[in-house]
Write an enzyme that holds these catalytic residues in place. Sequence first.
Site, PDB file in Angstrom:
ATOM      1  N   ARG A  48      49.619  54.384  55.738  1.00  0.00           N
ATOM      2  CA  ARG A  48      48.986  55.612  56.203  1.00  0.00           C
ATOM      3  C   ARG A  48      49.018  55.700  57.715  1.00  0.00           C
ATOM      4  O   ARG A  48      49.175  56.750  58.288  1.00  0.00           O
ATOM      5  CB  ARG A  48      47.533  55.686  55.712  1.00  0.00           C
ATOM      6  CG  ARG A  48      47.384  56.433  54.388  1.00  0.00           C
ATOM      7  CD  ARG A  48      45.925  56.616  54.051  1.00  0.00           C
ATOM      8  NE  ARG A  48      45.215  55.322  54.089  1.00  0.00           N
ATOM      9  CZ  ARG A  48      43.901  55.185  53.922  1.00  0.00           C
ATOM     10  NH1 ARG A  48      43.154  56.244  53.717  1.00  0.00           N
ATOM     11  NH2 ARG A  48      43.337  53.997  53.942  1.00  0.00           N
ATOM     12  N   LYS A 107      42.929  47.306  40.208  1.00  0.00           N
ATOM     13  CA  LYS A 107      42.077  47.152  39.012  1.00  0.00           C
ATOM     14  C   LYS A 107      41.475  48.471  38.554  1.00  0.00           C
ATOM     15  O   LYS A 107      41.390  48.747  37.361  1.00  0.00           O
ATOM     16  CB  LYS A 107      40.976  46.131  39.244  1.00  0.00           C
ATOM     17  CG  LYS A 107      39.957  46.531  40.291  1.00  0.00           C
ATOM     18  CD  LYS A 107      39.394  45.326  41.022  1.00  0.00           C
ATOM     19  CE  LYS A 107      39.609  45.523  42.493  1.00  0.00           C
ATOM     20  NZ  LYS A 107      39.753  44.371  43.317  1.00  0.00           N
ATOM     21  N   GLU A 131      48.747  41.069  37.475  1.00  0.00           N
ATOM     22  CA  GLU A 131      47.953  39.832  37.566  1.00  0.00           C
ATOM     23  C   GLU A 131      46.937  39.912  38.696  1.00  0.00           C
ATOM     24  O   GLU A 131      45.806  39.427  38.572  1.00  0.00           O
ATOM     25  CB  GLU A 131      48.889  38.642  37.771  1.00  0.00           C
ATOM     26  CG  GLU A 131      48.215  37.287  37.869  1.00  0.00           C
ATOM     27  CD  GLU A 131      47.558  36.873  36.556  1.00  0.00           C
ATOM     28  OE1 GLU A 131      46.325  36.963  36.475  1.00  0.00           O
ATOM     29  OE2 GLU A 131      48.278  36.480  35.615  1.00  0.00           O
ATOM     30  N   VAL A 134      43.020  41.285  38.577  1.00  0.00           N
ATOM     31  CA  VAL A 134      41.874  40.535  38.045  1.00  0.00           C
ATOM     32  C   VAL A 134      41.813  39.133  38.634  1.00  0.00           C
ATOM     33  O   VAL A 134      42.741  38.342  38.477  1.00  0.00           O
ATOM     34  CB  VAL A 134      41.946  40.416  36.506  1.00  0.00           C
ATOM     35  CG1 VAL A 134      40.701  39.719  35.979  1.00  0.00           C
ATOM     36  CG2 VAL A 134      42.111  41.777  35.860  1.00  0.00           C
ATOM     37  N   GLY A 136      42.025  37.737  41.611  1.00  0.00           N
ATOM     38  CA  GLY A 136      42.909  37.274  42.685  1.00  0.00           C
ATOM     39  C   GLY A 136      44.024  36.373  42.209  1.00  0.00           C
ATOM     40  O   GLY A 136      44.831  36.756  41.367  1.00  0.00           O
ATOM     41  N   ILE A 138      43.906  33.674  40.523  1.00  0.00           N
ATOM     42  CA  ILE A 138      43.720  32.905  39.285  1.00  0.00           C
ATOM     43  C   ILE A 138      44.591  33.495  38.189  1.00  0.00           C
ATOM     44  O   ILE A 138      44.441  34.660  37.840  1.00  0.00           O
ATOM     45  CB  ILE A 138      42.252  32.931  38.814  1.00  0.00           C
ATOM     46  CG1 ILE A 138      41.323  32.535  39.946  1.00  0.00           C
ATOM     47  CG2 ILE A 138      42.075  32.014  37.615  1.00  0.00           C
ATOM     48  CD1 ILE A 138      39.840  32.699  39.602  1.00  0.00           C
ATOM     49  N   GLY A 189      32.132  39.031  56.206  1.00  0.00           N
ATOM     50  CA  GLY A 189      33.328  39.689  55.689  1.00  0.00           C
ATOM     51  C   GLY A 189      33.482  39.590  54.186  1.00  0.00           C
ATOM     52  O   GLY A 189      34.525  39.964  53.633  1.00  0.00           O
ATOM     53  N   LYS A 207      37.475  45.027  35.877  1.00  0.00           N
ATOM     54  CA  LYS A 207      38.142  43.791  35.449  1.00  0.00           C
ATOM     55  C   LYS A 207      37.794  43.467  33.999  1.00  0.00           C
ATOM     56  O   LYS A 207      38.645  43.014  33.228  1.00  0.00           O
ATOM     57  CB  LYS A 207      37.751  42.649  36.381  1.00  0.00           C
ATOM     58  CG  LYS A 207      38.319  42.834  37.794  1.00  0.00           C
ATOM     59  CD  LYS A 207      37.608  41.937  38.803  1.00  0.00           C
ATOM     60  CE  LYS A 207      38.192  42.121  40.211  1.00  0.00           C
ATOM     61  NZ  LYS A 207      37.374  41.446  41.237  1.00  0.00           N
ATOM     62  N   GLY A 306      40.858  38.076  48.511  1.00  0.00           N
ATOM     63  CA  GLY A 306      41.456  37.660  49.776  1.00  0.00           C
ATOM     64  C   GLY A 306      42.932  37.974  49.818  1.00  0.00           C
ATOM     65  O   GLY A 306      43.588  38.051  48.790  1.00  0.00           O
TER      66      GLY A 306
END
Lengths: 443, 443
Positions: A48, A107, A131, A134, A136, A138, A189, A207, A306
């Site tokens: 943007r 998500k 993947e 949901v 991050g 994992i 943060g 999720k 993250g």
Amino acid sequence: MMRTRPLKVALLGCGVVGSEVARIMTTHADDLAARIGAPVELAGIAVRRPDRVREGVPAELVTTDATALVKRGDIDVVVEVIGGIEPARTLITTAFEHGASVVSANKALVAQDGAALHAAAEEQGADLYYEAAVAGAIPLVRPLRESLVGDKVNRVLGIVNGTTNFILDRMDSSGAGYSEALDEATALGYAEADPTADVEGFDAAAKAAILAGIAFHTRVRLDDVHREGLTEVTAADIASAKRMGCTVKLLAICERAADGLSVTARVHPAMIPLSHPLASVREAYNAVFVEADAAGQLMFYGPGAGGSPTASAVLGDLVAACRNKLNGGRGPGESAYTRLPVGPMGEVVTRYHISLDVADKPGVLAQVATVFAEHGVSIDTVRQTGKDGHGAATGVSADGGGGASLVVVTHRASDAALSATVETLRQLDTVRGVASIMRVEGE
Amino acid sequence: MMRTRPLKVALLGCGVVGSEVARIMTTHADDLAARIGAPVELAGIAVRRPDRVREGVPAELVTTDATALVKRGDIDVVVEVIGGIEPARTLITTAFEHGASVVSANKALVAQDGAALHAAAEEQGADLYYEAAVAGAIPLVRPLRESLVGDKVNRVLGIVNGTTNFILDRMDSSGAGYSEALDEATALGYAEADPTADVEGFDAAAKAAILAGIAFHTRVRLDDVHREGLTEVTAADIASAKRMGCTVKLLAICERAADGLSVTARVHPAMIPLSHPLASVREAYNAVFVEADAAGQLMFYGPGAGGSPTASAVLGDLVAACRNKLNGGRGPGESAYTRLPVGPMGEVVTRYHISLDVADKPGVLAQVATVFAEHGVSIDTVRQTGKDGHGAATGVSADGGGGASLVVVTHRASDAALSATVETLRQLDTVRGVASIMRVEGE
């Protein structure tokens, strides 16, 4: 063996996740080429605000015209890390129409429009991977869609929102109230300026919808998920949980009903025993339990958000989509053949921790216990405390006009029965208020 | 959309895992058909002892001629759950030659001959899947081969053998010695009549070889894995670990060297802090940590063995192989392009817990400390205890002729430096013996 024409990737969005995807694609280009079987090339990056300098992101690839990018016709895979419903949905649909496969970390969009997106992918013989939507980094979507595809999943239970876990962890470890813990999360943060999506449970609910749909091979929409945030969790709730040997977590729980004829999906704060592995999930980490007929109980744990972790998940999907483009295979499509309906919250069966403000006078416990019994809700334990913190007497108080607190923990009961019980309790003269109702899970 | 000609599956082996695979294929036939996109049919079951009645296994499918079964030519997928090197290897190779894809639960074979099997599959355009070879139902092979394929894995560390974890858990909780705990494991069916493969670490080493190869995209053979079993772990070691706030686990550890130019793989007992999530992995459960550049630290936990969990992993792979047969896709082949060499154990850097039997007289600690310093091994803590259990004096003992125990915990050092240190210590007159050396991990 390696072909020389590179696979072309369009990146939509270049924020925290997108810039990390671009960085890894550049610095790890040789590894990705070896693992895919062909070089993979970043062909364009739609943003943007093109004036924002992004370190390590090739400036000549940046464009503000995302639509033109996905319409180019030479793009093999579109990576969507914009988030939100529009323009992401239209861009993804356009990408499919122009022959690309799509990797998304979105998500909200997958939870709301997963069925339509899968259908659009199917029509074009393209792949849709998500993947990163949901938990991050994992691996959870792929294990559920592929590793456990030969099994019967009965339950998915976990912590899928890092922000709320951070807040609850702080409340538990420092005794802080919700506002104070939220402020700390914001300062560090872990929470956004507008934390609504996290603290009201919308993020976790999206999720849960995705996980329930995959786990039970049926369609579960965001609206199907019962959702309670954590804004009403108090320091007193956390303290009460501690006295029970528990802690409070915001859980996403997807369950197959005992009769197998429906499923439920819900997000709410719940007490879990300290001995449960989820109790020791600290800070912004995520962890999810999956229970299946043959596999038994599995747990997946890791950073749930993250830039880097999410980029890891995106890149795993990108390699899969590229390999399919190269070898002619297909990733799994939507699997919703069971058509199991999503049951209402009232059908959910679990345990409850109810904290009542009551008059400290004779007979209150008997009255309250009678109400529970009349609604078929069996009581496990009762604890009474005087307003001054001392134990209150069960109807033998010296001060008949004083207040006391009565904490009831039930055996397993339906949410409907519990709600009816609480409704009746509210009408008792001796019950001055219902301070909190919290479910007890993981036992 | 569903085609009517069923995909045909040959099952090799019908023991604990095979019979469960056959049972689920029968009872969940409709679900499997919906998830694959075509019905899947058990076309034959090869067994050694056809007279053994297996409940739920269709008797008319049973044959003793496994070779004829895999040569039939109409078999789409061969499921090998025989175990061991031969005849499994020849049967799998023959299956590939006759156009079938293969799903195997055979860790020993994949660890020893994975490269050759992958090459045979590749030649025929067939798939080789083996999720069940590592950690039972826990999705680990697929997450490493697919979910984390866009990331750089630096470390895999975990408990991958349920038998030894059960034994160590019992030793830790009851104070039992190794033999006693092994007897209990055998009585409860957690250990086989001949427990060698488990207690000497062969089983875990095979899994470590497989995981290291996948994680680092290089070839790691069983012989490349440094292996120490747990037969020499004593009740005293466990007690000493407890005093340090640790417990003892048999770990499989695969690491990329700090310079990135080699990898190591090893299996040995190690002390880990009680605060580490692996410390709370009880009984026969497995759990594996994966550390990657972008993803960070992930953990996978679940039942690592048993008929049903292993069958769950086999069936997930079976669905994937069937879908590829149907859609023309390909599962991931061998990825060994990095050609990273496997370094010797001497290059491994970690911490050590060394228990020495020493003379209880002045100057011993100074002597011992000097030896460590000469080999560049830095000492973290030292604890001395008299033979009678009381604390021994650091060179101020009243009884110069008595014995004492000296426990040294080091900072990080190479295995080579530690070995040289211990070699020199053994030559000291004042060191009567080296009671145990154990690595300290997970900090």
